[in-house]
Scaffold this active site. Sequence first.
Site, PDB file in Angstrom:
ATOM      1  N   ASP A   9       1.051  -1.291   0.061  1.00 19.79           N
ATOM      2  CA  ASP A   9       0.230   0.362   0.395  1.00 19.79           C
ATOM      3  C   ASP A   9       1.024   1.159   0.236  1.00 19.79           C
ATOM      4  OD1 ASP A   9      -2.517   1.950  -0.091  1.00 19.79           O
ATOM      5  OD2 ASP A   9      -1.415   1.757   2.576  1.00 19.79           O
ATOM      6  N   LEU A  10       0.411   2.855  -0.401  1.00 21.48           N
ATOM      7  CA  LEU A  10       1.126   3.265  -0.124  1.00 21.48           C
ATOM      8  C   LEU A  10       1.183   4.235   0.533  1.00 21.48           C
ATOM      9  CD1 LEU A  10       3.867   5.668  -1.963  1.00 21.48           C
ATOM     10  CD2 LEU A  10       0.851   6.654  -2.618  1.00 21.48           C
ATOM     11  N   ASP A  11      -0.302   5.539   1.027  1.00 20.75           N
ATOM     12  CA  ASP A  11      -0.523   6.316   2.167  1.00 20.75           C
ATOM     13  C   ASP A  11      -0.201   5.014   3.488  1.00 20.75           C
ATOM     14  OD1 ASP A  11      -0.825   7.928   0.521  1.00 20.75           O
ATOM     15  OD2 ASP A  11      -2.902   7.788   0.289  1.00 20.75           O
ATOM     16  N   THR A  17       2.133  10.219   3.972  1.00 20.74           N
ATOM     17  CA  THR A  17       0.743  11.205   3.582  1.00 20.74           C
ATOM     18  C   THR A  17      -0.671  11.602   4.139  1.00 20.74           C
ATOM     19  OG1 THR A  17       0.602   9.251   2.310  1.00 20.74           O
ATOM     20  CG2 THR A  17       1.826  11.414   1.144  1.00 20.74           C
ATOM     21  N   LYS A  45      -8.963   5.723   5.909  1.00 21.75           N
ATOM     22  CA  LYS A  45      -7.591   5.423   5.425  1.00 21.75           C
ATOM     23  C   LYS A  45      -7.889   3.862   4.444  1.00 21.75           C
ATOM     24  CE  LYS A  45      -4.289   6.762   9.018  1.00 21.75           C
ATOM     25  NZ  LYS A  45      -3.926   6.154  10.373  1.00 21.75           N
ATOM     26  N   SER A 114      -2.523   0.932  -4.402  1.00 24.78           N
ATOM     27  CA  SER A 114      -3.155   1.894  -3.325  1.00 24.78           C
ATOM     28  C   SER A 114      -3.818   2.462  -4.200  1.00 24.78           C
ATOM     29  CB  SER A 114      -2.059   3.183  -4.094  1.00 24.78           C
ATOM     30  OG  SER A 114      -2.339   4.207  -3.456  1.00 24.78           O
ATOM     31  N   ALA A 115      -5.321   3.045  -2.989  1.00 23.56           N
ATOM     32  CA  ALA A 115      -6.516   3.465  -3.841  1.00 23.56           C
ATOM     33  C   ALA A 115      -5.671   4.616  -4.324  1.00 23.56           C
ATOM     34  CB  ALA A 115      -7.638   3.946  -2.369  1.00 23.56           C
ATOM     35  N   LYS A 145     -11.229  -0.635  -1.826  1.00 22.61           N
ATOM     36  CA  LYS A 145     -10.967  -1.550  -0.854  1.00 22.61           C
ATOM     37  C   LYS A 145     -12.071  -1.031  -0.307  1.00 22.61           C
ATOM     38  CE  LYS A 145      -5.576  -0.809  -0.671  1.00 22.61           C
ATOM     39  NZ  LYS A 145      -5.106   0.419  -0.352  1.00 22.61           N
ATOM     40  N   GLU A 169      -0.296  -3.205   4.874  1.00 25.61           N
ATOM     41  CA  GLU A 169      -1.072  -2.606   4.689  1.00 25.61           C
ATOM     42  C   GLU A 169      -1.029  -1.410   6.168  1.00 25.61           C
ATOM     43  OE1 GLU A 169      -4.060  -0.935   4.166  1.00 25.61           O
ATOM     44  OE2 GLU A 169      -3.611  -1.079   1.665  1.00 25.61           O
ATOM     45  N   ASP A 170      -1.770  -0.043   6.149  1.00 22.60           N
ATOM     46  CA  ASP A 170      -1.985  -0.161   7.251  1.00 22.60           C
ATOM     47  C   ASP A 170      -3.913   0.901   7.673  1.00 22.60           C
ATOM     48  OD1 ASP A 170      -2.405   2.384   5.331  1.00 22.60           O
ATOM     49  OD2 ASP A 170      -2.182   3.543   6.753  1.00 22.60           O
TER      50      ASP A 170
HETATM   51  P1  B16 Z   1      -6.694  10.460  -3.251  1.00 22.29           P
HETATM   52  P2  B16 Z   1      -3.838   3.887   0.290  1.00 22.29           P
HETATM   53  C1  B16 Z   1      -5.673   5.869   0.250  1.00 22.29           C
HETATM   54  O1  B16 Z   1      -4.384   5.406  -0.584  1.00 22.29           O
HETATM   55  C2  B16 Z   1      -5.301   6.545   1.289  1.00 22.29           C
HETATM   56  O2  B16 Z   1      -5.713   5.929   2.234  1.00 22.29           O
HETATM   57  C3  B16 Z   1      -7.083   7.454   1.820  1.00 22.29           C
HETATM   58  O3  B16 Z   1      -6.901   7.929   2.469  1.00 22.29           O
HETATM   59  C4  B16 Z   1      -7.310   8.089   0.505  1.00 22.29           C
HETATM   60  O4  B16 Z   1      -8.414   8.898  -0.057  1.00 22.29           O
HETATM   61  C5  B16 Z   1      -7.488   7.642  -0.801  1.00 22.29           C
HETATM   62  O5  B16 Z   1      -5.617   6.381  -0.689  1.00 22.29           O
HETATM   63  C6  B16 Z   1      -7.494   7.826  -2.415  1.00 22.29           C
HETATM   64  O6  B16 Z   1      -6.568   8.775  -2.410  1.00 22.29           O
HETATM   65  O7  B16 Z   1      -7.300  10.971  -3.130  1.00 22.29           O
HETATM   66  O8  B16 Z   1      -4.985  10.648  -3.378  1.00 22.29           O
HETATM   67  O9  B16 Z   1      -7.131   9.308  -4.453  1.00 22.29           O
HETATM   68  O10 B16 Z   1      -3.522   4.136   1.245  1.00 22.29           O
HETATM   69  O11 B16 Z   1      -4.470   3.171  -0.205  1.00 22.29           O
HETATM   70  O12 B16 Z   1      -2.099   3.972  -0.768  1.00 22.29           O
HETATM   71 MG    MG Z   2      -2.642   3.164   3.620  1.00 21.26          MG
END
Ligand code: B16
Ligand code: MG
Length: 218
Positions: A9-11, A17, A45, A114-115, A145, A169-170
């Site tokens: 996962d990224l964030d 972030t 998240k 990542s989302a 997710k 994953e976090d």
């Molecule tokens: P964006 P991840 C997710 O990233 C974040 O955890 C989540 O808080 C955020 O709303 C989502 O990405 C969408 O991100 O607005 O930049 O498209 O944790 O799946 O890497």
């Molecule tokens: Mg995350």
Amino acid sequence: MNTVGFIFDLDGVIVDTAKYHFLAWKNLANSLGIDFSKEQNEQLKGVSRIRSLEKILGWGNKTISQEKFEALLDEKNEEYLRYIESMDESEILPDVPRILNLLLENNSPIALGSASKNARAILKKVDLIDKFNAIVDGNDVTKAKPDPEVFTNAAEKIKVIPNKCVVFEDSVAGIQAAKKANMLAIGIGEKDILHEADHIFKSFEEISSEFITKLMKN
Ligand code: B16
Ligand code: MG
């Protein structure tokens, strides 16, 4: 094929972030007169941008037009982009490079799942994009997710069968997605929040190279 694939996962896993998403959502919620707590943020998240706004509006019992909804999504992302504008390698979470390099030395396939629609831009900023064999982000999937789509797509791209994939994953939604995809889920964060994971560590600093080597042989 016995190769084990590793999906990150990224964030909140590779970079911190999550704190910028929190600030941007909090400002937006407050501007609508809606309170927004850290506990509520936990539920956002790993959740897509659209679904996050739907949840915030639900908490505040607010209904708005489609136009206003779209405008708020843009507003939130613009604020988030301002926060991440000056990001560099110093924002990579501790010991992430050690784990990525260990996997690379052993030719283990590495993917991002990542989302975030901003994932590629962030990986470029922190100079990690070249470490990944495949990237699946919020632009590539239709289901967010806890749907497993992001991880099953990532597994396909690195040509590893799902039950040979390990996911870091976090988020609760992300751990559920990994389990639904029939993958080994490793939670990075708090035990009481990520209890559905197969293993939980506070950060990569707690994960030994021996542990990763064992996973590679599984
Ligand atoms: P964006 P991840 C997710 O990233 C974040 O955890 C989540 O808080 C955020 O709303 C989502 O990405 C969408 O991100 O607005 O930049 O498209 O944790 O799946 O890497
Ligand atoms: Mg995350």
